[in-house]
Design an enzyme around this catalytic site. Structure first.
Site, PDB file in Angstrom:
ATOM      1  N   SER A 130      61.876 -66.349 -20.257  1.00 47.18           N
ATOM      2  CA  SER A 130      61.921 -66.204 -18.800  1.00 47.18           C
ATOM      3  C   SER A 130      61.651 -67.479 -18.022  1.00 47.18           C
ATOM      4  O   SER A 130      62.024 -67.574 -16.861  1.00 47.18           O
ATOM      5  CB  SER A 130      60.940 -65.118 -18.338  1.00 47.18           C
ATOM      6  OG  SER A 130      59.612 -65.564 -18.457  1.00 47.18           O
ATOM      7  N   LYS A 175      54.896 -67.352 -15.016  1.00 42.80           N
ATOM      8  CA  LYS A 175      55.845 -67.239 -13.892  1.00 42.80           C
ATOM      9  C   LYS A 175      55.565 -68.311 -12.848  1.00 42.80           C
ATOM     10  O   LYS A 175      54.503 -68.930 -12.843  1.00 42.80           O
ATOM     11  CB  LYS A 175      55.734 -65.863 -13.218  1.00 42.80           C
ATOM     12  CG  LYS A 175      55.966 -64.684 -14.135  1.00 42.80           C
ATOM     13  CD  LYS A 175      57.378 -64.644 -14.661  1.00 42.80           C
ATOM     14  CE  LYS A 175      57.537 -63.525 -15.690  1.00 42.80           C
ATOM     15  NZ  LYS A 175      58.674 -63.717 -16.542  1.00 42.80           N
TER      16      LYS A 175
END
Length: 151
Positions: free
Chosen positions: A33, A83
């Site tokens: 990700s 993230k």
């Protein structure tokens, strides 16, 4: 160096290591990700931080919700996500966060919440799906990669 000085030096070194362990941790990146910034298996040094200390664009480590989208009780082992901060409390929700926050575009992020995105939008379990992340689940900010990606 006398024995007393050696003992004091050892005690100071141990205290310093304890202080560092409370402030710095190592987390292994799991999944694609954050590509191309970080890759599966990268180890990153994380400095503990509170949400009030974050800035837009910081790469953070935050607790992962359960697969059903609920937030687990704080228990071990914790699972972490890496993230990037896209919006902070009081900031505006970005316009391109369909489907989870599509109706919230341009709205202020509520207190105690974060909008977090993976760099690899096509393959990231982030605010596009989860919605807001609770700021109290934040571990800290990534300071640097500890080890290079294996080729």
């Amino acid at each position: 160096m006398g024995p007393a000085i050696a003992v004091i030096a050892l005690a100071l070194a141990a205290t310093g290591l304890l202080w560092l362990r409370r402030r710095l941790l190592v987390v292994t990146v799991d999944g694609p990700s954050m590509e191309p910034t970080y890759h599966q298996g990268d180890r990153v040094v994380v400095r503990r931080r509170h949400a009030a200390q974050l800035r837009l664009g910081d790469v953070v480590v935050i607790e992962r919700p359960d697969d059903d989208g609920t937030w687990p009780a704080h228990s071990l082992p914790q699972r972490w996500l890496v993230k990037r901060v896209a919006a902070l409390p009081g900031g505006k929700v970005p316009a391109d966060l369909a489907p989870a926050l599509a109706e919230q575009a341009g709205v202020d992020v509520p207190p105690g919440s974060l909008v977090l995105l993976g760099d690899n939008a096509a393959n990231s379990y982030d605010s596009r799906y989860i919605g807001y992340f609770p700021a109290d689940r934040l571990l800290g900010v990534v300071r640097r990669r500890m080890s290079p990606t294996a080729a």
